[in-house]
Design an enzyme around this catalytic site. Structure first.
Site, PDB file in Angstrom:
ATOM      1  N   VAL A  96      33.036  52.456  18.260  1.00  0.00           N
ATOM      2  CA  VAL A  96      33.575  51.569  19.300  1.00  0.00           C
ATOM      3  C   VAL A  96      34.810  52.208  19.922  1.00  0.00           C
ATOM      4  CG1 VAL A  96      34.469  49.269  19.815  1.00  0.00           C
ATOM      5  CG2 VAL A  96      32.723  49.552  18.044  1.00  0.00           C
ATOM      6  N   LYS A 130      33.950  54.834  22.446  1.00  0.00           N
ATOM      7  CA  LYS A 130      33.522  54.218  23.705  1.00  0.00           C
ATOM      8  C   LYS A 130      34.719  53.695  24.502  1.00  0.00           C
ATOM      9  CE  LYS A 130      28.912  52.778  22.128  1.00  0.00           C
ATOM     10  NZ  LYS A 130      28.017  51.604  21.897  1.00  0.00           N
ATOM     11  N   HIS A 187      40.594  51.521  16.665  1.00  0.00           N
ATOM     12  CA  HIS A 187      40.343  50.137  16.272  1.00  0.00           C
ATOM     13  C   HIS A 187      40.234  50.033  14.753  1.00  0.00           C
ATOM     14  CE1 HIS A 187      39.775  49.329  20.437  1.00  0.00           C
ATOM     15  NE2 HIS A 187      38.622  49.958  20.538  1.00  0.00           N
ATOM     16  N   HIS A 233      29.700  44.448  18.852  1.00  0.00           N
ATOM     17  CA  HIS A 233      30.041  45.843  18.558  1.00  0.00           C
ATOM     18  C   HIS A 233      29.173  46.441  17.456  1.00  0.00           C
ATOM     19  CE1 HIS A 233      33.333  46.103  21.319  1.00  0.00           C
ATOM     20  NE2 HIS A 233      33.919  45.050  20.804  1.00  0.00           N
ATOM     21  N   GLU A 289      25.719  47.697  25.633  1.00  0.00           N
ATOM     22  CA  GLU A 289      25.914  47.857  27.079  1.00  0.00           C
ATOM     23  C   GLU A 289      24.929  47.011  27.885  1.00  0.00           C
ATOM     24  OE1 GLU A 289      27.643  51.363  25.031  1.00  0.00           O
ATOM     25  OE2 GLU A 289      25.723  50.322  24.882  1.00  0.00           O
ATOM     26  N   ARG A 340      44.239  40.153  22.595  1.00  0.00           N
ATOM     27  CA  ARG A 340      43.236  39.149  22.945  1.00  0.00           C
ATOM     28  C   ARG A 340      43.323  38.047  21.911  1.00  0.00           C
ATOM     29  NH1 ARG A 340      38.321  41.237  21.562  1.00  0.00           N
ATOM     30  NH2 ARG A 340      38.153  39.696  19.895  1.00  0.00           N
ATOM     31  N   GLY A 393      38.901  46.004  22.449  1.00  0.00           N
ATOM     32  CA  GLY A 393      38.093  47.088  22.990  1.00  0.00           C
ATOM     33  C   GLY A 393      38.284  47.282  24.484  1.00  0.00           C
ATOM     34  N   TYR A 445      31.644  46.892  27.993  1.00  0.00           N
ATOM     35  CA  TYR A 445      31.206  45.521  27.726  1.00  0.00           C
ATOM     36  C   TYR A 445      32.270  44.694  27.001  1.00  0.00           C
ATOM     37  CZ  TYR A 445      30.207  47.967  23.366  1.00  0.00           C
ATOM     38  OH  TYR A 445      30.315  48.750  22.248  1.00  0.00           O
TER      39      TYR A 445
END
Length: 343
Positions: A19, A22, A99, A244, A250, A290, A311, A315
């Site tokens: 993740v 990405k 992450h 995830h 995606e 978040r 993230g 997406y």
């Protein structure tokens, strides 16, 4: 004009390695290269640091050099090994896309602090508190914020399954992206769920299930002048939200529909945004986070969790919420770097 040198870190040893890659790909594609000079530092799953040309799925096979971030404040940068010699690469600011464990639990933030390099996102303390869901709830409750009822299960604890009212959720206390999370509907499922969670953390959280819809709010800023994105809403068809962990996220989630802005009244969305800001301040967050919550049928808002390094994938929810509020990803990246440099 000299460009600002930004060290972008990605990969890492946690289960969220892929993740992170990405996220870095999206950051690399959207950072303003006229203003910033990105330096890409990939960390392998075994913990080896490498400077590479760009983040991509096969980044380790590209032209890479051994690199480490020096804790020496005078050096203020990276030591990169080329042709059997180390050279110093000055860094103006760090942007971590790491992450999970070591990425958003205060570990890498501590290294940034030692190095004297400004960095995007929350400091050591708020990162550590928000990574541990039990600590998040304790601080939030003291600030008057509603949380689920919860119990902490440590390494050698053996909880009595009959003492809980089901359903409950069993979670690793310090993990992300729903790894190791299970919904437990009856007492005979509890032991298996705990053992599954222990694959990711020795500290386990048992949470009373909360009724209501899942909502989230993106928060941006360092002080009282906070910016919030549009509220989003997750409608689950079954199971738990785990985009995830899916094969092709995606193309959209396999078991959930995410709506931005949330299909709620303006009054409800406003209360969610104000609650998110209150939670953000109570936990000492800065830069970005978040905030995930539940909106119950009676209007009560209950904290779910706070993600201090959400993230940045194509997406991911955080950039989508900000984009819906008029802040596209290139501007969002710029704002985050400016906030880091201001301190």
């Amino acid at each position: 004009m000299n460009r600002i040198k930004v060290a972008i870190l990605f990969g890492g040893c946690s289960e969220e390695h892929d993740v992170s890659v990405k996220s870095a790909i999206e950051i690399a594609a959207n950072i303003n290269k006229e203003k910033y000079e990105p330096l890409y530092i990939g960390i392998t799953k075994s913990g080896v640091w490498k400077m590479c040309e760009k983040p991509c799925a096969e980044w380790e096979n590209d032209n890479c050099y051994s690199a480490v971030l020096s804790p020496d404040k005078k050096m203020h940068g990276l030591l990169v090994k080329k042709n059997h010699e180390y050279e110093i690469n000055h860094v103006d600011v760090a942007f971590s896309a790491l992450h999970g464990k070591s990425g958003e639990d205060g570990s890498i933030q501590g290294l940034f602090e030692l190095s004297g390099i400004p960095f995007v996102g929350c400091d050591i303390q708020s990162s550590a508190i928000c990574m541990d869901k039990s600590l998040t709830y304790i601080v939030a409750k003291n600030a008057g914020i509603a949380t689920p009822a919860f119990w902490v299960i440590n390494k050698d604890d053996r909880p009595v399954a009959a003492t809980f009212t089901y359903p409950v959720f069993v979670k690793p206390a310090r993990s992300g992206s729903s790894f190791g999370v299970k919904k437990v509907n009856s007492a005979d499922e509890l032991d298996y769920a705990i053992e599954s969670a222990r694959q990711y953390d020795s500290k386990i959280l048992i949470e009373q299930a909360v009724s209501g819809c899942e909502v989230g709010c993106a928060v941006l800023g360092n002080s009282a002048a906070l910016v919030v994105g549009e509220v989003d809403q997750i409608r689950l068809q079954y199971g738990i939200f785990r985009i995830h962990q899916e094969v092709e996220p995606e193309k959209g989630s396999e078991n959930a529909v995410i709506t931005v802005p949330a299909d709620l009244s303006a009054e409800e969305r406003g209360r969610i945004q104000e609650t998110a800001k209150k939670i953000y301040k109570a936990l000492g967050c800065r830069g970005l986070a978040r905030v995930d919550m539940f909106l119950q049928d009676n209007g009560r808002i209950v904290l779910n969790e706070v993600n201090t390094l959400p993230g940045f994938t194509s997406y991911s929810r955080y950039p989508r919420m900000m984009a819906a509020a008029g802040i596209a990803l290139p501007e969002l990246i710029d704002r985050l770097i400016v906030l880091a440099l201001k301190g």
